[in-house]
Design an enzyme around this catalytic site. Structure first.
Site, PDB file in Angstrom:
ATOM      1  N   LYS A 169       1.076  -1.120  -0.164  1.00 44.62           N
ATOM      2  CA  LYS A 169       0.145   0.133  -0.116  1.00 44.62           C
ATOM      3  C   LYS A 169       0.761   1.230  -0.036  1.00 44.62           C
ATOM      4  O   LYS A 169       0.597   2.360  -0.611  1.00 44.62           O
ATOM      5  CB  LYS A 169      -0.834   0.051   1.292  1.00 44.62           C
ATOM      6  CG  LYS A 169      -1.925  -1.189   1.311  1.00 44.62           C
ATOM      7  CD  LYS A 169      -3.488  -0.546   0.784  1.00 44.62           C
ATOM      8  CE  LYS A 169      -4.000  -2.041   0.775  1.00 44.62           C
ATOM      9  NZ  LYS A 169      -5.414  -1.826  -0.199  1.00 44.62           N
TER      10      LYS A 169
ATOM     11  N   LYS B 181      -4.679  -9.298  -7.996  1.00 49.41           N
ATOM     12  CA  LYS B 181      -5.976  -9.713  -7.170  1.00 49.41           C
ATOM     13  C   LYS B 181      -7.004  -8.609  -7.619  1.00 49.41           C
ATOM     14  O   LYS B 181      -6.673  -7.718  -7.656  1.00 49.41           O
ATOM     15  CB  LYS B 181      -5.620  -9.692  -5.755  1.00 49.41           C
ATOM     16  CG  LYS B 181      -6.547  -9.696  -4.822  1.00 49.41           C
ATOM     17  CD  LYS B 181      -6.347  -9.594  -3.330  1.00 49.41           C
ATOM     18  CE  LYS B 181      -7.245  -8.618  -2.978  1.00 49.41           C
ATOM     19  NZ  LYS B 181      -6.991  -8.196  -1.246  1.00 49.41           N
TER      20      LYS B 181
ATOM     21  N   LYS C  15     -10.940  -3.530  -5.156  1.00 47.20           N
ATOM     22  CA  LYS C  15     -11.773  -2.351  -5.401  1.00 47.20           C
ATOM     23  C   LYS C  15     -10.808  -1.140  -5.886  1.00 47.20           C
ATOM     24  O   LYS C  15     -11.327  -0.444  -6.879  1.00 47.20           O
ATOM     25  CB  LYS C  15     -12.407  -1.925  -3.964  1.00 47.20           C
ATOM     26  CG  LYS C  15     -13.227  -3.139  -3.470  1.00 47.20           C
ATOM     27  CD  LYS C  15     -14.081  -2.430  -2.011  1.00 47.20           C
ATOM     28  CE  LYS C  15     -14.152  -3.553  -1.093  1.00 47.20           C
ATOM     29  NZ  LYS C  15     -12.761  -3.457  -0.412  1.00 47.20           N
TER      30      LYS C  15
HETATM   31  N1  AQP Z   1      -9.854 -10.772  -5.281  1.00 47.02           N
HETATM   32  C1  AQP Z   1     -10.249 -11.434  -4.135  1.00 47.02           C
HETATM   33  N2  AQP Z   1     -10.286 -12.842  -3.934  1.00 47.02           N
HETATM   34  C2  AQP Z   1     -10.720 -13.383  -2.777  1.00 47.02           C
HETATM   35  N3  AQP Z   1     -11.046 -12.695  -1.958  1.00 47.02           N
HETATM   36  C3  AQP Z   1     -10.972 -11.417  -1.622  1.00 47.02           C
HETATM   37  N4  AQP Z   1     -11.259 -10.298  -0.865  1.00 47.02           N
HETATM   38  C4  AQP Z   1     -10.925  -9.094  -1.312  1.00 47.02           C
HETATM   39  N5  AQP Z   1     -10.483  -9.281  -2.627  1.00 47.02           N
HETATM   40  C5  AQP Z   1     -10.628 -10.444  -2.914  1.00 47.02           C
HETATM   41  C6  AQP Z   1     -11.757 -10.546   0.457  1.00 47.02           C
HETATM   42  O1  AQP Z   1     -12.393  -9.765   0.769  1.00 47.02           O
HETATM   43  C7  AQP Z   1     -12.543  -9.552   2.294  1.00 47.02           C
HETATM   44  C8  AQP Z   1     -12.586  -7.730   2.553  1.00 47.02           C
HETATM   45  O2  AQP Z   1     -11.609  -7.224   1.941  1.00 47.02           O
HETATM   46  P1  AQP Z   1     -11.268  -5.736   2.151  1.00 47.02           P
HETATM   47  O3  AQP Z   1     -12.392  -4.769   1.774  1.00 47.02           O
HETATM   48  O4  AQP Z   1     -11.370  -5.438   3.681  1.00 47.02           O
HETATM   49  O5  AQP Z   1      -9.912  -5.271   1.895  1.00 47.02           O
HETATM   50  P2  AQP Z   1      -9.121  -6.210   0.596  1.00 47.02           P
HETATM   51  O6  AQP Z   1      -8.677  -7.493   0.737  1.00 47.02           O
HETATM   52  O7  AQP Z   1      -8.054  -5.075   0.412  1.00 47.02           O
HETATM   53  O8  AQP Z   1     -10.124  -5.989  -0.620  1.00 47.02           O
HETATM   54  P3  AQP Z   1      -9.848  -5.039  -1.960  1.00 47.02           P
HETATM   55  O9  AQP Z   1     -11.088  -5.114  -2.966  1.00 47.02           O
HETATM   56  O10 AQP Z   1      -8.480  -5.480  -2.742  1.00 47.02           O
HETATM   57  O11 AQP Z   1      -9.862  -3.653  -1.416  1.00 47.02           O
HETATM   58  P4  AQP Z   1      -9.059  -2.375  -1.439  1.00 47.02           P
HETATM   59  O12 AQP Z   1      -8.570  -2.417  -2.990  1.00 47.02           O
HETATM   60  O13 AQP Z   1      -9.507  -1.040  -1.089  1.00 47.02           O
HETATM   61  O14 AQP Z   1      -7.777  -2.892  -0.713  1.00 47.02           O
HETATM   62  C9  AQP Z   1     -11.281 -10.132   2.570  1.00 47.02           C
HETATM   63  O15 AQP Z   1     -11.588 -11.167   3.598  1.00 47.02           O
HETATM   64  C10 AQP Z   1     -10.529 -10.426   1.165  1.00 47.02           C
HETATM   65  O16 AQP Z   1      -9.786 -11.491   1.577  1.00 47.02           O
END
Ligand code: AQP
Length: 332
Positions: free
Chosen positions: A111, A193, A196
């Site tokens: 990050k 991955k 968002k």
């Molecule tokens: N691509 C993914 N595949 C499987 N699981 C996923 N999760 C997120 N992306 C995937 C699971 O969703 C949960 C919540 O995630 P989060 O919003 O707390 O943060 P994150 O994992 O960082 O999700 P993003 O979409 O990648 O958000 P940003 O871009 O804001 O950092 C977790 O249980 C995660 O494993």
């Protein structure tokens, strides 16, 4: 029943990776654990955002939880910032957390690279806040995605250190990987991955025409340059997604037809789009209903916050007392 905590950031609207990797499992876990599901808005403040859209995103994400089948009659659904005990506990835990451990966290490094012009202290403290989220409820169980394993391990280390210093206060939270959970869904770029914040996602609630358009742009096997080239389903993210949205008998057929070039990428993606839309339609319908009733949604979140707060307060009384803080200074 053991207590379970999980949260999701309202950075943007939830996507199919969030659903397959988390929310879908949350629904199944509701009957086995006493579940707390949280929109972790304070975590989302660590990335640049527009305050005018944050409120919408928080409500959208809560509505998505409910639309996917999280049931407020079974689980406590709430917004993190409505329970200030999370931030208070963060400080108490931070004083038991090594700076070096925080700097070594893979997500902090990633990050920091992504936000080179905004490496804020919140990014560094993110895992301490996550530990506080879990420990405020003395949760024994945390369903984890691949990228959260390291943070949960740190939370366990913090518990051990805290309990050694101040006596038995928190249980060590145990990670669980729910059956059938998708570890790491890749984005439309077929490489990173699905996230968002990376702009490579398909939102859980999306116009069908947009889903079709996005999938049409998805990367497939990079070595399959012409329609007549044989494909390699094992390296193709579109094929992986078929595994979640297409009937198993047909998935085998797709693999064979891809290898023999009987099926081209364009048609393969079209088929996936239609199957994905069938799976998402009930969620979309329910989401639109829930989101249209903002008062009802807010009432669910208020009830959830009240219940969560009562639990967190009890923990904070115990933690403050064990740490030797003066009790009379504030009401328990
Ligand atoms: N691509 C993914 N595949 C499987 N699981 C996923 N999760 C997120 N992306 C995937 C699971 O969703 C949960 C919540 O995630 P989060 O919003 O707390 O943060 P994150 O994992 O960082 O999700 P993003 O979409 O990648 O958000 P940003 O871009 O804001 O950092 C977790 O249980 C995660 O494993």
């Amino acid at each position: 029943m053991e207590r379970l905590f999980s949260g999701m950031q309202p950075t943007q609207d939830a996507h199919i990776g969030n659903w397959l990797g988390a929310i879908r499992n949350w629904v199944a876990l509701q009957d086995r654990y006493e579940c707390l599901y949280c929109v972790v808005d304070l975590h989302a403040l660590t990335a640049p955002y527009d305050p005018r859209v944050m409120r919408e995103r928080v409500l959208n994400l809560a509505a998505a939880f409910l639309a996917c089948g999280v049931d407020p009659a079974k689980s406590t659904v709430f917004v993190q910032s409505a329970v200030p005990e999370h931030t208070e506990l963060t400080w108490l835990l931070a004083c038991q957390t090594g700076l070096g451990a925080l700097e070594r966290m893979t997500q902090f490094k990633d990050k920091s690279d992504q936000n080179a012009d905004n490496i804020n202290a919140g990014l560094l403290f993110y895992p301490v806040l996550m530990a506080a989220d879990i420990l405020a409820y003395r949760a024994q169980v945390v369903p984890v995605g691949e990228d959260q394993v390291q943070h949960l391990e740190l939370a366990r280390e913090i518990v051990r250190k805290f309990n050694r210093a101040f006596g038995d206060t928190f249980p060590e939270p145990r990670p669980i990987v729910p059956e059938g959970s998708a570890k790491r869904i890749l984005g439309l770029d077929g490489n990173a991955k699905m996230s968002k914040s990376k702009g490579n996602a398909i939102a859980l609630v999306e116009e069908p025409a947009t889903v079709r358009k996005l999938l049409a742009s998805a990367y497939t096997d990079p070595e399959r340059k012409r329609r007549t080239d044989p494909g390699r389903p094992e390296v193709c993210n579109v094929f992986t997604l078929h595994g979640f949205f297409t009937a198993p008998s047909r998935v085998e057929g797709i693999a064979g037809d891809c290898r023999s070039a009987a099926l081209g990428c364009v048609d393969c993606k079209k088929e996936l789009a239609e199957n994905l839309l069938v799976a998402l339609e009930p969620i979309r319908r329910r989401y639109l209903e829930v989101r249209a009733d903002e008062e009802g949604l807010r009432a669910v979140l208020a009830a959830g916050a009240e219940r969560a707060r009562a639990l967190a307060r009890e923990t904070l009384v115990l933690a403050r007392r064990n740490m030797g803080l003066v009790e009379g200074g504030r009401r328990a």
